[in-house]
Design an enzyme around this catalytic site. Structure first.
Site, PDB file in Angstrom:
ATOM      1  N   CYS A  14     -19.885  31.033  27.800  1.00 16.16           N
ATOM      2  CA  CYS A  14     -18.684  31.271  27.003  1.00 16.16           C
ATOM      3  C   CYS A  14     -17.733  30.082  26.979  1.00 16.16           C
ATOM      4  O   CYS A  14     -17.092  29.814  25.953  1.00 16.16           O
ATOM      5  CB  CYS A  14     -17.971  32.530  27.492  1.00 16.16           C
TER       6      CYS A  14
ATOM      7  N   HIS B  63     -14.341  35.815  30.773  1.00 17.36           N
ATOM      8  CA  HIS B  63     -14.855  35.459  29.452  1.00 17.36           C
ATOM      9  C   HIS B  63     -13.830  34.578  28.742  1.00 17.36           C
ATOM     10  O   HIS B  63     -12.641  34.589  29.072  1.00 17.36           O
ATOM     11  CB  HIS B  63     -15.113  36.737  28.640  1.00 17.36           C
TER      12      HIS B  63
ATOM     13  N   ASP C  19     -15.436  35.576  18.579  1.00 16.54           N
ATOM     14  CA  ASP C  19     -16.169  35.386  19.836  1.00 16.54           C
ATOM     15  C   ASP C  19     -17.518  34.737  19.527  1.00 16.54           C
ATOM     16  O   ASP C  19     -18.503  35.421  19.236  1.00 16.54           O
ATOM     17  CB  ASP C  19     -16.378  36.728  20.538  1.00 16.54           C
TER      18      ASP C  19
END
Length: 660
Positions: free
Chosen positions: A412, A456, A472
């Site tokens: 991430c 995250h 995302d």
């Protein structure tokens, strides 16, 4: 002037008791220190115990141990001073303290110093394990002190643990009621009179900066960071984005929070109709930054919102915190972007990632003014060609170029950082948002558990008429291109908190920890005021609490007085039966005087009451033989003991003139 008399030297059994108390006190402290530091101190403690097992170490060796261990602790703490360093220094000194234990006085000094360690542990952790180990250390220390008292009194016998425990239990029973009264009823203040020293070593967790590739240790840490209870409907797991630090500034390597934006007014939002009402139980982080479900509608008491809806506490969170929050997904989020914020959301350092910027300019030329088309094109590229893995190489100066065009693999941090740089290069205001994603629903307590491994990072881009929109890029990776995840390394934990491997035993353990947090750590001044509310009474004010504490404390002191004046329980069954028979004679005015032997007492009773004297004389002779001349062991001795106890219990003197 004559030398002061020295205390007697230690026998081996007493030395071992002192060492056991020191080891038990050191254990909970070591469990809260960093692994390398704790391992170093533990190894030194074992070496010192082996060296001083029979006699104290030489003074030169003690000096070398002290200097080297103190230097090691300071080096491992990077010469930063705070709670961690202070506790580590205490642990180090306790580890080498046995090396100078030669006399009974030294042993007492060791145990007295050791008792500081379990109490200092609570500066680092207030969990049930630390409490249980601290209580065990206190128990062993009390047993050791009892052994020291016996040795000083000249009693070289070795009573069994079963015989020592009642006396220790008596001491504990004296103090527990007053302790509980002070914990529950002594008036608490909303804030302490003094601050707890800062920690020298930062706790693992979210920070105000992010460097791609540095979150691997955090994402492998299953330590809980918050527990959430929803009032009403809960969002789906894929909707759970726990918003934390928002990062605007990029220096070519790391993303950081700017200092200028925190005092700006909160950006306008138009929330959707969906509402989520929940209570967060947040583990201590020593930071002011909190997290909240994206997006919080308002700041609860004791917190405030920054311009980008980051939730900030008024003080660093050194203890467990509990917050009631309402959140809603935004329909529009800051539809009008001020020029200063637009500039900050487009800024890139010069001289970095030329290939990425060239691609961004190409996409801009091809898409015209359609920002959404550029975002969709980037997401389609990631979905088609990129892979998710935790095994990533160390990137160089042009880290984004290397990730987007050479490796095309990462997690991430890499995806969000590269995506925001690409968007800024195309002229789209964007920023990195860090926090947690997902969570695990504990079916036992019906609450959601978010761990550090759920950390995250995602992106937010600003689009006309919509404002800030969450994107995302990590979630866009095609499932067949996910190679190395947390499930491969730590079963039961995943990037989005999928905890299918968590067993019911772990669920029960975390539920018990949550109960501990609620019942003990979460008992603050506000809850103390409402202590008697379940009984239908109004909240207690300061005077009411003081009066209630005074009453409970008075009862506890009376309990201590009664226990301290009450004769201790006699472990020997023969002595218990003998004393019970003495109390029966005392009711007739014929009790044994403190200066009388058993034989003298029996003769005095025989003179006053001939009808009782003959039986009492026989019993006194049997008692004297058992007490002072008995040499039998094994089954025969046990049989004689039981027979004498039965005879003493059966002998019941009667008042004069009463017929049998």
């Amino acid at each position: 002037m004559a030398d002061a008399p020295r205390t007697p030297p230690l026998d081996q059994a007493t030395r071992h008791w002192a060492f056991a108390a020191g080891a038990a006190s050191l254990t909970p402290m070591l469990l809260q220190l960093p692994n390398v530091m704790a391992g170093t101190i533990a190894a030194c403690a074992i070496a010192v115990a082996a060296l001083a097992w029979r006699q104290p170490a030489h003074s030169l060796i003690r000096l070398l141990l002290a200097v080297s261990l103190v230097g090691t602790v300071l080096a491992l703490s990077r010469f930063s001073f705070g709670r961690d360093t202070g506790c580590a220094m205490l642990a180090a000194m306790l580890a080498i303290k046995p090396s100078e234990t030669a006399t009974l006085r030294d042993a007492r000094s060791l145990v007295g110093f050791a008792l500081f360690a379990p109490f200092a542990t609570f500066l680092l952790d207030q969990g049930p394990l630390s409490l249980a180990l601290g209580l065990l250390a206190t128990l062993i220390s009390l047993l050791a002190l009892q052994r020291f008292a016996d040795v000083e009194a000249g009693d070289t016998s070795a009573p069994t643990l079963r015989h020592r425990l009642p006396a220790i239990g008596r001491l504990v029973a004296m103090g527990v009621p007053l302790t509980l009264a002070a914990f529950w009823l002594f008036p608490r203040m909303a804030t302490p009179l003094w601050g707890v020293p800062e920690r020298a070593l930062a706790r693992p967790g979210l920070s105000d900066s992010m460097t791609p590739g540095e979150w691997v240790d955090l994402m492998n840490d299953d330590t809980p960071t918050l527990r959430v209870r929803f009032f009403g409907a809960a969002p789906r797991q894929e909707q759970m984005y726990w918003r934390g630090p928002v990062l605007w500034q990029f220096d070519g390597r790391s993303w950081t929070q700017p200092g200028w934006y925190r005092n700006l007014p909160v950006a306008d939002t138009e929330p959707a109709e969906t509402r989520w009402d929940y209570e967060m139980e947040v583990e201590s982080t020593d930071r002011r930054q909190l997290v909240a479900l994206d997006l919080p509608l308002s700041a609860p008491a004791g917190t405030r919102l920054s311009i980008d809806h980051g939730l900030w506490a008024e003080h660093p969170q050194t203890t467990l915190g509990r917050w009631r929050v309402q959140s809603a997904p935004p329909r529009r989020y800051q539809a009008e972007l001020p020029q200063t914020l637009r500039h900050a959301a487009l800024e890139l350092p010069p001289g970095y990632n030329p290939r990425t910027l060239a691609l961004a300019r190409q996409w801009r030329a091809e898409a015209g003014a359609d920002d959404a088309a550029i975002v969709q094109r980037a997401m389609a590229w990631i979905r088609a060609e990129f892979a998710y893995t935790l095994d990533t190489p160390l990137l160089g100066r042009h880290a984004v170029d290397e990730f987007l065009f050479d490796y095309k693999q990462g997690f991430c941090e890499h995806f969000s950082s590269a995506f925001v740089v690409l968007m800024r290069g195309a002229g789209i205001p964007s920023r990195v948002v860090t926090g947690y994603a997902g969570g695990y629903r504990n079916p036992i307590g019906n609450y959601w558990l978010v761990r550090r491994s759920d950390a995250h990072a995602w992106a937010e881009v600003w689009l006309p008429d919509r404002g800030w929109v969450r994107v995302d890029p990590t979630a866009a990776v095609a499932p067949e291109r996910i190679y190395d995840t947390l499930e491969d390394r730590a079963p039961g934990a995943g990037m989005f908190g999928a905890a299918g491997g968590v067993t019911p035993l772990l669920d029960m353990g975390d539920w018990l920890r949550r109960g501990w947090n609620d019942f003990v750590l979460g008992f603050n001044a506000a809850r103390q005021q409402d202590l008697l509310k379940p009984l239908g009474m109004d909240p207690l004010g300061g005077r009411g609490l003081i009066a209630l504490f005074g009453a409970a404390g008075g009862l506890a002191l009376l309990w201590m007085l009664w226990l301290s004046t009450r004769e201790p329980h006699e472990a020997d069954p023969v002595l218990r039966a003998w004393h019970r028979m003495d109390r029966r004679y005392r009711r007739l005015g014929l009790g044994r005087e403190s200066h009388e032997t058993a034989d003298d007492w029996a003769r005095r009773v025989a003179t006053a009451r001939p009808d009782l004297g003959r039986d009492l004389l026989k019993l006194s002779h049997r008692f004297i033989n058992w007490r002072y001349a008995g040499t039998r062991t094994g089954r025969l001795a046990t049989h004689e003991q039981h027979d004498l106890v039965r005879a003493l219990k059966a002998h019941r003197p009667r008042p004069p003139g009463e017929r049998r």
